[in-house]
Design an enzyme around this catalytic site. Structure first.
Site, PDB file in Angstrom:
ATOM      1  N   HIS A 257      62.566  38.527  26.294  1.00 30.07           N
ATOM      2  CA  HIS A 257      61.381  38.795  25.469  1.00 30.07           C
ATOM      3  C   HIS A 257      61.550  40.127  24.772  1.00 30.07           C
ATOM      4  O   HIS A 257      62.125  41.057  25.349  1.00 30.07           O
ATOM      5  CB  HIS A 257      60.115  38.817  26.347  1.00 30.07           C
ATOM      6  CG  HIS A 257      58.858  38.667  25.553  1.00 30.07           C
ATOM      7  ND1 HIS A 257      58.208  39.745  25.008  1.00 30.07           N
ATOM      8  CD2 HIS A 257      58.163  37.567  25.183  1.00 30.07           C
ATOM      9  CE1 HIS A 257      57.142  39.307  24.348  1.00 30.07           C
ATOM     10  NE2 HIS A 257      57.093  37.992  24.434  1.00 30.07           N
ATOM     11  N   GLU A 315      57.349  30.687  27.990  1.00 29.00           N
ATOM     12  CA  GLU A 315      57.676  29.323  27.603  1.00 29.00           C
ATOM     13  C   GLU A 315      58.203  28.467  28.750  1.00 29.00           C
ATOM     14  O   GLU A 315      58.076  27.253  28.731  1.00 29.00           O
ATOM     15  CB  GLU A 315      58.715  29.339  26.468  1.00 29.00           C
ATOM     16  CG  GLU A 315      58.264  30.089  25.238  1.00 29.00           C
ATOM     17  CD  GLU A 315      57.166  29.380  24.458  1.00 29.00           C
ATOM     18  OE1 GLU A 315      56.281  28.775  25.100  1.00 29.00           O
ATOM     19  OE2 GLU A 315      57.181  29.453  23.234  1.00 29.00           O
TER      20      GLU A 315
HETATM   21  N1  ACO Z   1      69.771  33.973  27.005  1.00 29.73           N
HETATM   22  C1  ACO Z   1      70.942  34.624  26.876  1.00 29.73           C
HETATM   23  N2  ACO Z   1      71.057  35.836  26.289  1.00 29.73           N
HETATM   24  C2  ACO Z   1      69.948  36.392  25.814  1.00 29.73           C
HETATM   25  C3  ACO Z   1      68.682  35.766  25.909  1.00 29.73           C
HETATM   26  C4  ACO Z   1      68.618  34.501  26.537  1.00 29.73           C
HETATM   27  N3  ACO Z   1      67.473  33.846  26.677  1.00 29.73           N
HETATM   28  N4  ACO Z   1      67.756  36.551  25.339  1.00 29.73           N
HETATM   29  C5  ACO Z   1      68.394  37.631  24.898  1.00 29.73           C
HETATM   30  N5  ACO Z   1      69.715  37.534  25.170  1.00 29.73           N
HETATM   31  C6  ACO Z   1      70.757  38.531  24.881  1.00 29.73           C
HETATM   32  C7  ACO Z   1      71.108  38.560  23.411  1.00 29.73           C
HETATM   33  O1  ACO Z   1      72.198  37.714  23.136  1.00 29.73           O
HETATM   34  C8  ACO Z   1      71.438  40.011  23.205  1.00 29.73           C
HETATM   35  O2  ACO Z   1      72.735  40.261  23.659  1.00 29.73           O
HETATM   36  P1  ACO Z   1      73.691  41.287  22.867  1.00 29.73           P
HETATM   37  O3  ACO Z   1      72.878  42.524  22.626  1.00 29.73           O
HETATM   38  O4  ACO Z   1      74.847  41.457  23.763  1.00 29.73           O
HETATM   39  O5  ACO Z   1      74.018  40.601  21.566  1.00 29.73           O
HETATM   40  C9  ACO Z   1      70.509  40.737  24.158  1.00 29.73           C
HETATM   41  O6  ACO Z   1      70.202  39.799  25.191  1.00 29.73           O
HETATM   42  C10 ACO Z   1      69.230  41.215  23.521  1.00 29.73           C
HETATM   43  O7  ACO Z   1      68.667  40.145  22.812  1.00 29.73           O
HETATM   44  P2  ACO Z   1      67.921  40.282  21.437  1.00 29.73           P
HETATM   45  O8  ACO Z   1      68.105  39.019  20.650  1.00 29.73           O
HETATM   46  O9  ACO Z   1      68.278  41.573  20.779  1.00 29.73           O
HETATM   47  O10 ACO Z   1      66.456  40.418  21.928  1.00 29.73           O
HETATM   48  P3  ACO Z   1      65.188  40.137  21.062  1.00 29.73           P
HETATM   49  O11 ACO Z   1      64.180  41.083  21.512  1.00 29.73           O
HETATM   50  O12 ACO Z   1      65.454  40.084  19.617  1.00 29.73           O
HETATM   51  O13 ACO Z   1      64.888  38.630  21.501  1.00 29.73           O
HETATM   52  C11 ACO Z   1      64.000  36.655  22.257  1.00 29.73           C
HETATM   53  C12 ACO Z   1      63.826  38.174  22.220  1.00 29.73           C
HETATM   54  C13 ACO Z   1      64.127  36.112  20.821  1.00 29.73           C
HETATM   55  C14 ACO Z   1      62.774  36.014  22.876  1.00 29.73           C
HETATM   56  C15 ACO Z   1      65.296  36.309  23.060  1.00 29.73           C
HETATM   57  O14 ACO Z   1      65.187  36.807  24.364  1.00 29.73           O
HETATM   58  C16 ACO Z   1      65.588  34.808  23.077  1.00 29.73           C
HETATM   59  O15 ACO Z   1      66.199  34.300  22.150  1.00 29.73           O
HETATM   60  N6  ACO Z   1      65.134  34.085  24.162  1.00 29.73           N
HETATM   61  C17 ACO Z   1      65.350  32.650  24.228  1.00 29.73           C
HETATM   62  C18 ACO Z   1      64.318  31.924  23.376  1.00 29.73           C
HETATM   63  C19 ACO Z   1      62.931  31.991  23.973  1.00 29.73           C
HETATM   64  O16 ACO Z   1      62.728  31.808  25.173  1.00 29.73           O
HETATM   65  N7  ACO Z   1      61.920  32.213  23.094  1.00 29.73           N
HETATM   66  C20 ACO Z   1      60.506  32.309  23.474  1.00 29.73           C
HETATM   67  C21 ACO Z   1      60.022  33.713  23.493  1.00 29.73           C
HETATM   68  S1  ACO Z   1      58.361  33.879  24.054  1.00 29.73           S
HETATM   69  C22 ACO Z   1      57.418  33.604  22.677  1.00 29.73           C
HETATM   70  O17 ACO Z   1      57.759  33.918  21.573  1.00 29.73           O
HETATM   71  C23 ACO Z   1      56.126  32.911  22.812  1.00 29.73           C
END
Ligand code: ACO
Length: 378
Positions: A257, A315
């Site tokens: 998140h 989620e």
């Molecule tokens: N699985 C694997 N790796 C992950 C995940 C995940 N679920 N979430 C983040 N990461 C990794 C990214 O690849 C990134 O790695 P890196 O820096 O080595 O490239 C690091 O963790 C940080 O991730 P970001 O994308 O910079 O984090 P951001 O704050 O932009 O993303 C998000 C948050 C979009 C929710 C992300 O965690 C994600 O894609 N989760 C999966 C999708 C999801 O569950 N979405 C629902 C969110 S809740 C809502 O909106 C209601």
């Protein structure tokens, strides 16, 4: 957070609005909705009470609540133009979120001069009807007319199946809708605020917010999260399946998140509601499997992305609870919209009151002095 001369990619860490609607503390794992800790509000309020609270800053009296419920019930039936559009969308096999976005955009037809609060009630009432009616159409069935004697959550379940739901199911859905009703300046809420900040209208804001919610990084995750649990099938396969996804560079849906660096408090509330629902139904197998998948995913993510604090988000248990309520995977995200619409509108009211155009800047990274080349020489 990466900042460079005022540039914050993804606007991370930027405070772009003040709000009395919800407080999100990503380090403590705390969510307060209009002054109430989430767990207290979600498990007790009806969706109508929560909506009234967000729009008026206080809980309704019995008389106010009765009037509000009646108004929402009166607005539920869809006008012919909206229903016709849903029929066309079903013929074209549009996704439920696309159908919702298109149909929501019709909701001011004939009401464009209505006061904001009237339009808002029409939108909240009819977004639920759109989602349920479209679901029936996609299954080749006639849309089920709303039942005015039922509350918002009960009627939504009724319009999906034609059966009056049990009190336990209604409570499960009320808890879900209350849990997702508002969450700070998330992407879809921001989109709605940007739109009304130009002095555009509420229907435009909701159509835009629905578009923002649709993406898998925001509201589109619960379907894939549940698919993963089904794909795993049994607890002993969790580690191998999840590890393979991470090795392939996939994200684990339902984890991570932008704001929460600890377990999302909404996961706590929805996990408890899901447990209650599965226990009442006498079959805990899927719930137990999901718990085990969650534990494995969090453990593997800590190894795969050390220091990122990737924890369970809203989620994961949304998927489980909505599945337990008998909802099909493809309407998980539209059902999120049914709840969040009330929060989007509350933010629109705040933004309209505040009255300041939202207009950030970009930093130009292109070249500065190109020579013009006539068409015949290119
Ligand atoms: N699985 C694997 N790796 C992950 C995940 C995940 N679920 N979430 C983040 N990461 C990794 C990214 O690849 C990134 O790695 P890196 O820096 O080595 O490239 C690091 O963790 C940080 O991730 P970001 O994308 O910079 O984090 P951001 O704050 O932009 O993303 C998000 C948050 C979009 C929710 C992300 O965690 C994600 O894609 N989760 C999966 C999708 C999801 O569950 N979405 C629902 C969110 S809740 C809502 O909106 C209601």
């Amino acid at each position: 957070m990466s900042k460079n001369n005022g540039f914050s990619p993804g606007l991370e860490g930027i405070v772009a609005a003040e709000t009395e609607l919800s407080h999100v503390d990503g380090l403590k794992g705390e969510l307060i909705i209009a002054g109430f800790p989430l767990a207290r509000l979600a498990a007790n309020a009806t969706f109508e009470e929560t909506t009234f609270l967000l729009w008026n800053g206080r809980l309704p009296t019995q008389t106010e609540l009765d009037k509000f419920k009646q108004e929402l019930a009166d607005y539920r039936p869809l006008p012919p133009v909206t229903l016709n559009l849903l029929h066309e969308a079903a013929k074209a096999n549009s996704t439920p979120m696309d159908a919702l976005r298109m149909a929501a955009a019709t909701l001011d037809l004939g009401n464009s001069d209505a006061a904001h609060h009237t339009t808002a009630k029409i939108i909240v009432a009819r977004v639920a009807t759109i989602v349920a009616n479209y679901h029936c159409l996609q299954q080749g069935k006639a849309p089920i007319a709303p039942n005015p004697s039922l509350g918002h959550a009960a009627n939504f379940l009724y319009m999906l199946t034609g059966d009056v739901p049990s009190n336990a199911r209604v409570r499960g859905l009320e808890t879900y809708l209350n849990t997702v009703v508002d969450h700070g300046l998330n992407a879809s809420t921001f989109a709605a605020r940007v739109i009304v900040a130009t002095q555009s209208d509420l229907v435009s804001a909701i159509a835009g917010a629905i578009g923002a919610l649709k993406g898998p990084l925001h509201g589109g995750a619960p379907g894939p999260a549940l698919d993963t649990v089904f794909e795993i099938g049994s607890a002993e396969r969790a580690e191998a399946v999840l590890q393979a996804k991470l090795d392939a560079g996939e994200r684990l849906m339902g984890f991570g998140h932008r704001v929460y660096k600890v377990r999302d408090p909404r996961a706590e509330v929805l996990g408890a509601a899901a447990e209650k629902m599965f226990r009442a139904d006498g079959d805990m197998a899927l719930y137990e499997l999901a718990k085990s998948v969650e534990e494995t995913a969090v453990r593997l993510l800590a190894i795969h992305k050390p220091g990122r604090n990737l924890q369970t988000n809203v989620e994961f248990y949304t998927a489980l609870l909505l599945h337990g309520l008998g909802l099909d995977t493809d309407i998980f995200t539209p059902t999120f919209a049914v709840g969040r619409t009330a929060g989007w509108l509350a933010h629109c009211f705040e933004q309209i009151e505040y009255g300041r155009l939202i207009r950030p800047q970009s930093r130009y990274t292109g070249t500065l002095d190109r020579a013009w080349m006539p068409l015949e020489e290119r």
